[in-house]
Design an enzyme around this catalytic site. Structure first.
Site, PDB file in Angstrom:
ATOM      1  N   ARG A   1       8.463  -6.424  20.340  1.00 20.68           N
ATOM      2  CA  ARG A   1       7.504  -6.998  19.385  1.00 20.68           C
ATOM      3  C   ARG A   1       7.308  -8.444  19.803  1.00 20.68           C
ATOM      4  O   ARG A   1       8.271  -9.218  19.850  1.00 20.68           O
ATOM      5  CB  ARG A   1       8.054  -6.922  17.956  1.00 20.68           C
ATOM      6  CG  ARG A   1       7.284  -7.799  16.981  1.00 20.68           C
ATOM      7  CD  ARG A   1       7.605  -7.529  15.546  1.00 20.68           C
ATOM      8  NE  ARG A   1       7.050  -6.253  15.136  1.00 20.68           N
ATOM      9  CZ  ARG A   1       6.931  -5.863  13.857  1.00 20.68           C
ATOM     10  NH1 ARG A   1       7.339  -6.654  12.878  1.00 20.68           N
ATOM     11  NH2 ARG A   1       6.414  -4.697  13.568  1.00 20.68           N
TER      12      ARG A   1
ATOM     13  N   HIS B   1      -1.010  -2.594  16.994  1.00 18.93           N
ATOM     14  CA  HIS B   1       0.263  -2.090  16.446  1.00 18.93           C
ATOM     15  C   HIS B   1       0.231  -0.554  16.524  1.00 18.93           C
ATOM     16  O   HIS B   1       0.133   0.134  15.508  1.00 18.93           O
ATOM     17  CB  HIS B   1       0.409  -2.571  14.997  1.00 18.93           C
ATOM     18  CG  HIS B   1       1.785  -2.425  14.435  1.00 18.93           C
ATOM     19  ND1 HIS B   1       2.855  -1.926  15.151  1.00 18.93           N
ATOM     20  CD2 HIS B   1       2.282  -2.712  13.195  1.00 18.93           C
ATOM     21  CE1 HIS B   1       3.933  -1.927  14.376  1.00 18.93           C
ATOM     22  NE2 HIS B   1       3.616  -2.394  13.190  1.00 18.93           N
TER      23      HIS B   1
ATOM     24  N   GLN C   1       2.577   1.907  14.396  1.00 19.19           N
ATOM     25  CA  GLN C   1       2.210   2.027  12.989  1.00 19.19           C
ATOM     26  C   GLN C   1       1.153   3.114  12.795  1.00 19.19           C
ATOM     27  O   GLN C   1       1.244   3.925  11.864  1.00 19.19           O
ATOM     28  CB  GLN C   1       1.668   0.680  12.481  1.00 19.19           C
ATOM     29  CG  GLN C   1       1.280   0.710  11.017  1.00 19.19           C
ATOM     30  CD  GLN C   1       2.470   0.955  10.108  1.00 19.19           C
ATOM     31  OE1 GLN C   1       3.456   0.249  10.186  1.00 19.19           O
ATOM     32  NE2 GLN C   1       2.395   1.972   9.253  1.00 19.19           N
TER      33      GLN C   1
ATOM     34  N   ASP D   1      -4.146  -4.363   4.508  1.00 15.00           N
ATOM     35  CA  ASP D   1      -2.956  -5.017   5.057  1.00 15.00           C
ATOM     36  C   ASP D   1      -2.952  -6.458   4.548  1.00 15.00           C
ATOM     37  O   ASP D   1      -3.930  -6.915   3.936  1.00 15.00           O
ATOM     38  CB  ASP D   1      -3.005  -4.954   6.603  1.00 15.00           C
ATOM     39  CG  ASP D   1      -1.662  -5.307   7.248  1.00 15.00           C
ATOM     40  OD1 ASP D   1      -0.673  -5.518   6.514  1.00 15.00           O
ATOM     41  OD2 ASP D   1      -1.612  -5.390   8.490  1.00 15.00           O
TER      42      ASP D   1
ATOM     43  N   CYS E   1       0.662  -0.710   5.691  1.00 11.93           N
ATOM     44  CA  CYS E   1       1.779  -0.620   6.642  1.00 11.93           C
ATOM     45  C   CYS E   1       3.032  -1.335   6.142  1.00 11.93           C
ATOM     46  O   CYS E   1       4.117  -1.093   6.654  1.00 11.93           O
ATOM     47  CB  CYS E   1       1.356  -1.157   8.001  1.00 11.93           C
ATOM     48  SG  CYS E   1       1.032  -2.920   8.022  1.00 11.93           S
TER      49      CYS E   1
ATOM     50  N   ARG F   1       7.386   6.104  10.282  1.00  5.53           N
ATOM     51  CA  ARG F   1       7.627   5.269  11.469  1.00  5.53           C
ATOM     52  C   ARG F   1       8.774   5.867  12.282  1.00  5.53           C
ATOM     53  O   ARG F   1       8.726   5.938  13.506  1.00  5.53           O
ATOM     54  CB  ARG F   1       7.981   3.825  11.056  1.00  5.53           C
ATOM     55  CG  ARG F   1       6.869   3.051  10.382  1.00  5.53           C
ATOM     56  CD  ARG F   1       5.725   2.755  11.324  1.00  5.53           C
ATOM     57  NE  ARG F   1       6.157   2.022  12.508  1.00  5.53           N
ATOM     58  CZ  ARG F   1       6.350   0.703  12.568  1.00  5.53           C
ATOM     59  NH1 ARG F   1       6.095  -0.053  11.512  1.00  5.53           N
ATOM     60  NH2 ARG F   1       6.737   0.115  13.696  1.00  5.53           N
TER      61      ARG F   1
END
Ligand code: CP
Length: 328
Positions: free
Chosen positions: A127, A154, A157, A245, A286, A314
């Site tokens: 990340r 991402h 996700q 988000d 998320c 996930r």
């Protein structure tokens, strides 16, 4: 001739190096057939675990003898824990590394870091901030690299989100997904997924925060009906899924917070907005969420919300991603 003699490996199969090396860098750079295999395998692995504790190992141990490095240059709860647990369930081991505590954060090049880590571990998840770091790591690593989030995308996700939608509503192909808010990195991966999984995508948000044109172009070229609709009530008409988000992402300057809140307030997902979507529309986020900013408590905790299934998925989706990366 017995194993271990001329030309044959003396090691038991679990310790042999896999010859498969698939990087999982983005949804749009991964073959759609492979994405489908991963979603289906994630669902099968989840079903097979039914009723077991989280610490229980899977029957199959495809990562036995494998070491996975999890590198974080930004904070994380879900990505960190779900990758760690997923590797352990599949019989592998992890080391969680903070970018700032590695030489990577003190001037060692990404290329050298990639070459060195490849001598120790079988798989790297990172990340990071800039997409270029991920790309350079993948270019110079001789083991697979997984994108655990960059400023731009991402993908892990969105694999979980597709799995979650299909668990609740069946195939996502042909459905309408509406993103309300900031056209950020998660939104970008959703657009890429629209092109790869064959669903339609509507963005509703203020013009300065539109998703990048490249992401929109990719989805349209692959046949997805991508719309930008400024009125959120109009945008959610016919939606099978409404997604939002945080209004200020990890890489955004906190100095923009007040301006962004003012720009994005009309795009809050609340009961009124959900009522304008299809009656059986799902809501996703998320996480982490800022309750009563981008989404109200009533929606977060309401009957259409599948946010905690998303978080759980996930784990299952990334297990399938890791297996595909390693070909195990
Ligand atoms: N959604 C997500 O990536 O969560 P974390 O930042 O907690 O990993």
């Amino acid at each position: 001739m017995a194993a271990g003699q001329r030309g044959q490996s003396p090691l038991p199969p679990v310790f042999r190096k896999s010859h498969v090396m698939n990087h999982f860098l983005d949804i749009h750079t991964t073959d759609p057939a492979a994405l489908r295999v991963m979603i289906d395998q994630a669902q099968a692995m989840k079903t097979a675990r039914n009723g077991r504790g989280h610490a229980a190992p899977d029957d199959e141990q495809p990562l036995a003898g494998k070491m996975v490095a999890l590198i974080f240059e930004k904070p994380s709860t879900r990505t960190r824990v779900s990758f760690d647990v997923g590797v352990r369930q599949m019989g592998g081991q992890t080391m969680v590394l903070s970018g700032s505590e590695m030489q990577l954060g003190h001037g060692e090049t990404i290329a050298d870091t990639a070459r060195v880590l490849s001598r120790y571990v079988d798989l790297i998840m990172i990340r990071t901030f800039e997409e270029s770091v991920l790309q350079e790591l993948a270019e110079f690593a001789s083991v697979p690299v997984i994108n655990g989030l960059t400023n731009r995308t991402h993908p892990c996700q969105i694999m979980a989100d597709v799995l979650t939608f299909e668990e609740h509503r069946g195939p996502i192909a042909g459905r309408k997904v509406v993103w309300s808010g900031d056209g950020n990195n998660v939104c970008a991966s959703f657009l890429q997924a629209a092109g790869q999984f064959g669903f339609d995508f509507t963005f509703t948000g203020p013009p300065p925060l539109d998703p990048e044109a490249d992401f929109i172009r990719f989805a349209r070229e692959r046949g997805s009906d991508v719309q930008i609709v400024r009125d959120p009530m109009e945008a959610v008409q016919g939606a099978d899924l409404v997604v939002t988000d945080t209004w200020v992402s990890m890489h955004d300057s906190q100095s923009t917070k007040e301006r962004r809140h003012n720009q994005l307030r009309p795009y809050q997902v609340n009961e009124r907005l959900m009522a304008a979507a299809k009656p059986d529309a799902l809501f996703m986020h998320c996480l982490p969420a800022h309750r009563e900013d981008e989404v109200t408590n009533a929606v977060m905790d309401g009957p259409q919300s599948v946010i905690f299934d998303e978080a759980e998925n996930r784990l299952h989706a990334q297990k399938a991603v890791m297996r595909w990366c390693l070909g195990v």
